[in-house]
Design an enzyme around this catalytic site. Structure first.
Site, PDB file in Angstrom:
ATOM      1  N   SER A  39      -1.766 -19.691 -32.339  1.00 30.99           N
ATOM      2  CA  SER A  39      -2.413 -18.403 -32.576  1.00 30.99           C
ATOM      3  C   SER A  39      -3.406 -18.549 -33.719  1.00 30.99           C
ATOM      4  O   SER A  39      -3.260 -19.401 -34.586  1.00 30.99           O
ATOM      5  CB  SER A  39      -1.373 -17.341 -32.928  1.00 30.99           C
ATOM      6  N   ASP A  40      -4.408 -17.703 -33.717  1.00 33.46           N
ATOM      7  CA  ASP A  40      -5.407 -17.715 -34.782  1.00 33.46           C
ATOM      8  C   ASP A  40      -4.800 -17.114 -36.042  1.00 33.46           C
ATOM      9  O   ASP A  40      -4.548 -15.915 -36.116  1.00 33.46           O
ATOM     10  CB  ASP A  40      -6.637 -16.923 -34.350  1.00 33.46           C
TER      11      ASP A  40
END
Length: 794
Positions: free
Chosen positions: A321-322
């Site tokens: 995930s960012d």
């Protein structure tokens, strides 16, 4: 046993075992472990035999430590030795040959266009100091892409990974890098255009494949059959998946934006570069983005993540995930009114959610497997002897600095050159006025995610190698809010044999978390340019530094401005790159990877409107060169040369006859009123035997240099589908090659296209179809059109 949660959460991605001195791989230091009654030494890699013997353990009893076993076997053994609980963590990790107290989370590094010190806070994976003061900063991707040179893209990736591995040996870098950014630039206002390869999904994908291969591939092992065991130089990450291209526009930000995207646009544009990155680049990681797509946070969407990346594309690696995307799902998207455990469960299948019955422990095992297999491939457990000789001398080497300079030269685009003003001659130009807010640019040239460069060569430094320079800023900075500095620049132009105006944008105008609201030069820059051009004693050359296009119609039409160059953000050696082009040491050959729109384009539609095709009912124009048919400042693929190239068709495939079986059925397509509609409009590409000779289209061209200078030409081939098909692209780039042609000489250029990959269209239902009828190949700036007829036969 070691705690699974500790290693999953802390090592999403890379837990780091302390190594005393990576300068000397054999060096060992001794520390006392308070949780185990023995001295423990720090080793060059996790599965060093001495680690186990010092702990009184037999390495042969640990399958994960035995190199001859396959990675998946080793990783299974490792994970099976872990538990969810942490009550016996320290003692048991030591029994495994690990010391949890020495673990660090150093999994976030960046290498967008060079090794960067942007990364994980608290325990920085990559950093610079007196030992490693900097790393080579190449041009930002938008300019490197303008070279349309796949071998250059890969070579830069190789140089960056060499410096990364050298820094890892010195204890200054990790092994996993969140690069490249391969989002398509759908709207010219997007602030992160500088990080990307532009607006064409095929070009973006080609860049991704080559840069990732440059970062990851270990020479001699590129074609390893078992991709889960293929060695890695460093691990790359293609980001941000998917349909992410709104950062902060008029109060709409990436943390809250819901991208409403059709299946047609999703498959045709937003997913294509990622598919190429995974399938052809064999990237080890894909990052999901902050935004939602059609109401669902991308990091929680099983269709996008599990079904597509893992299922359809067969990713050999992990999905990350960012940064704080999980918190964004919880706090900003407020997805399904989740509790923290729910958000984590939906995104990573991990956390306390196991005890709460929200996810199976087996899901954690799968996630850990994906992480540790990549670690194995990186040599984190066993070392990588082929890279152990890399050291400080391999960072900021002369070879890499010259490569950065060459990348700037190749990417620079000549937009205007009235009466052959360029290149300038040192015989005629003794004194130059170099003016403008970027005339002495340093930091601005390297953009973002840049780290600390080895050195800078600013424009005034670059031009000083050719003539005496009179430098005046003309503006206090890029925003240019004060016109008082314009007059000194005008005076300098009156005294010089030639004037170079270096203007444009920087990270105060276009950047991550900052989208543009117009396409104009900021402040008084336009006034500076016009006044200097009016009063200049000699020729005026305008140099634009920017990522996104700028409406410089006034300069394009101003006869007092003889030449215009676009230099993107050209990296640490940008100044010499620009000067070399202006004085002809290097002939320009770059092509624009973005359409340069007129400023009124932004008044026609909001940035938040996602469709690429025109919306006639709302008066919205199409987006990118594939669907926009209005006037532009400069079109996608535009770029002049110091010489003149002509194209001649030598041979081509005239028609493509596809034999249909009884199991292949015709598909319908919508046509505009009055257009010819074939009896069998299209067939599904999934039903074809793609890759065989029956589906190959060949093209042979002769490119002749009719001018008086040697030069490189980027040969671009477009496909124009059969006319009348509703919502088909106007044209679509399907191939390009960069070729060198000596003056007065010719070069044969061959292309071979797989019709399944190059001649398909995506309909509104999301089907990938091959249309029948008379299309055409287009090349030579549209001057050469080659008919190609597709016919289906029973």
């Amino acid at each position: 046993m070691a705690t699974k949660l500790y290693f999953l959460i802390c090592s999403t991605f890379l837990f780091h075992f302390t190594i005393a001195s990576r300068n000397s791989p054999s060096a060992l230091t001794i520390t006392q472990n308070p949780n185990f009654n023995t001295t423990v030494r720090n080793y060059t890699h996790v599965c060093h035999p001495d680690r186990f013997s010092d702990l009184g353990l037999d390495i042969k009893e640990f399958a994960y430590a035995i190199r001859r076993f396959k990675c998946d076997v080793r990783v299974k053994d490792l994970i099976d030795r872990m538990t969810l609980t942490k009550n016996r963590g320290n003692w048991e990790t030591t029994r495994m040959g690990f010391r949890e107290s020495d673990s660090q989370c150093t999994w976030w590094s960046e290498a967008l266009h060079g090794v960067s010190n942007v990364g994980q806070s608290g325990s920085i994976a990559t950093y610079f100091d007196d030992v490693v003061p900097g790393a080579t900063s190449f041009p930002t991707p938008i300019l490197t892409t303008a070279s349309f040179n796949q071998s250059l893209w890969k070579k830069i990736g190789q140089a960056v990974s060499t410096e990364a591995r050298a820094m890892y040996n010195l204890g200054h870098a990790g092994l996993t890098f969140w690069s490249p950014n391969i989002n398509v630039v759908r709207d010219p206002r997007w602030g992160r255009a500088l990080e990307t390869p532009g607006e064409d999904p095929y070009v973006v994908g080609e860049y991704a494949v080559n840069y990732v291969r440059g970062l990851q591939d270990v020479e001699g092992t590129e074609n390893t059959t078992d991709l889960n065991s293929r060695p890695l130089k460093v691990a790359a990450c293609c980001k941000h998946y998917a349909a992410y291209d709104v950062d902060n526009w008029l109060g709409v930000d990436r943390y809250h934006f819901d991208a409403r995207v059709t299946e047609q646009d999703m498959k045709e544009t937003f997913l294509r570069p990622f598919e190429m990155c995974v399938k052809e680049g064999d990237v080890t990681s894909v990052m999901c983005s902050y935004n939602r797509v059609n109401g669902i946070p991308t990091c929680s969407d099983p269709k996008l993540l599990k079904d597509t990346i893992r299922g359809e594309w067969d990713l050999h690696g992990y999905i990350v995930s960012d940064c704080d995307s999980i918190q964004v799902i919880l706090d900003d998207h407020k997805w399904l009114d989740d509790e923290p455990e729910d958000a984590v469960a939906q995104a990573l299948k991990a956390g306390n959610s196991v005890k709460m019955g929200k996810v199976k422990e087996a899901e954690i095992d799968k996630a850990l497997k994906n992480l540790y297999i990549v670690l194995m491939r990186l040599g984190f457990f066993d070392g990588s002897p082929q890279f152990e000789n890399l050291s400080k001398s391999h960072v900021c080497s002369d070879e890499h600095i010259e490569l950065a300079t060459e990348a700037a030269r190749q990417g620079i685009v000549l937009l205007k050159n009235d009466n052959g003003t360029l290149p300038l001659s040192t015989k005629n130009i003794k004194t130059m006025a170099v003016v403008g807010p970027h005339a002495n640019a340093t930091d601005a040239m390297i953009g973002n995610y840049a780290g600390i460069p080895c050195q800078y060569t600013s424009p005034i430094d670059g031009f000083s190698k050719y003539a005496k320079v009179i430098y005046k800023t003309g503006c206090g900075d890029v925003l240019c809010k004060n016109e008082s500095l314009i007059y000194p620049a005008v005076k300098a132009a009156k005294k010089a044999d030639a004037t170079i105006l270096v203007v444009g944008l920087d990270l105060t105008v276009e950047a991550e978390s900052l989208d543009r609201t117009d396409l104009l030069l900021p402040g008084y820059q336009t006034q500076l340019i016009q006044q200097v051009a009016t009063e200049s004693n000699g020729p005026v050359i305008l140099v634009i530094m920017s990522a996104g296009g700028v409406d410089i119609t006034f300069a394009k039409n101003n006869s007092n401005i003889q030449s215009i160059l676009w230099a993107g953000y050209p990296g640490e050696e940008g100044g010499i790159g620009i000067a070399d082009v202006v004085f002809g040491k290097h002939a320009p050959s770059g092509k624009l990877p973005l359409t340069w729109h007129e400023n009124d384009y932004v008044d026609m539609l909001p940035m938040t409107s996602m469709p690429l095709r025109p919306i006639d009912d709302l008066g919205y124009p199409g987006r990118t060169y594939k669907f926009f048919n209005g006037s532009t400042v400069y079109p996608f693929g535009y770029g002049l040369s110091y010489t003149n190239f002509t194209y001649k068709l030598l041979s081509s495939t005239k028609s493509l006859h596809v034999k249909l079986t009884k199991f292949q059925h015709c598909r319908d397509l919508d046509y505009t009123d009055g257009s010819y509609k074939p009896d069998c409009p299209a067939i599904s590409i999934d039903d074809l035997k793609c890759g065989d000779d029956d589906h190959r289209v060949k093209l042979e061209l002769e490119v002749k240099n009719e001018g008086k200078r040697d030069g490189n030409e980027v040969v671009m081939v477009y496909w124009s589908p059969p006319s009348g098909i509703v919502e088909a692209p106007i044209v679509e780039l399907i191939g390009f090659k960069r070729v060198w042609v000596g003056k007065g000489q010719s070069q044969k250029v061959d292309f071979e296209f797989d019709a399944c990959k190059s001649l398909g269209i995506v309909d509104y239902r999301g089907y990938n179809l091959m249309p029948s009828g008379g299309g055409k190949l287009v090349t030579g700036d549209g001057l050469l059109e080659i008919p190609l007829h597709i016919k289906f036969e029973r």
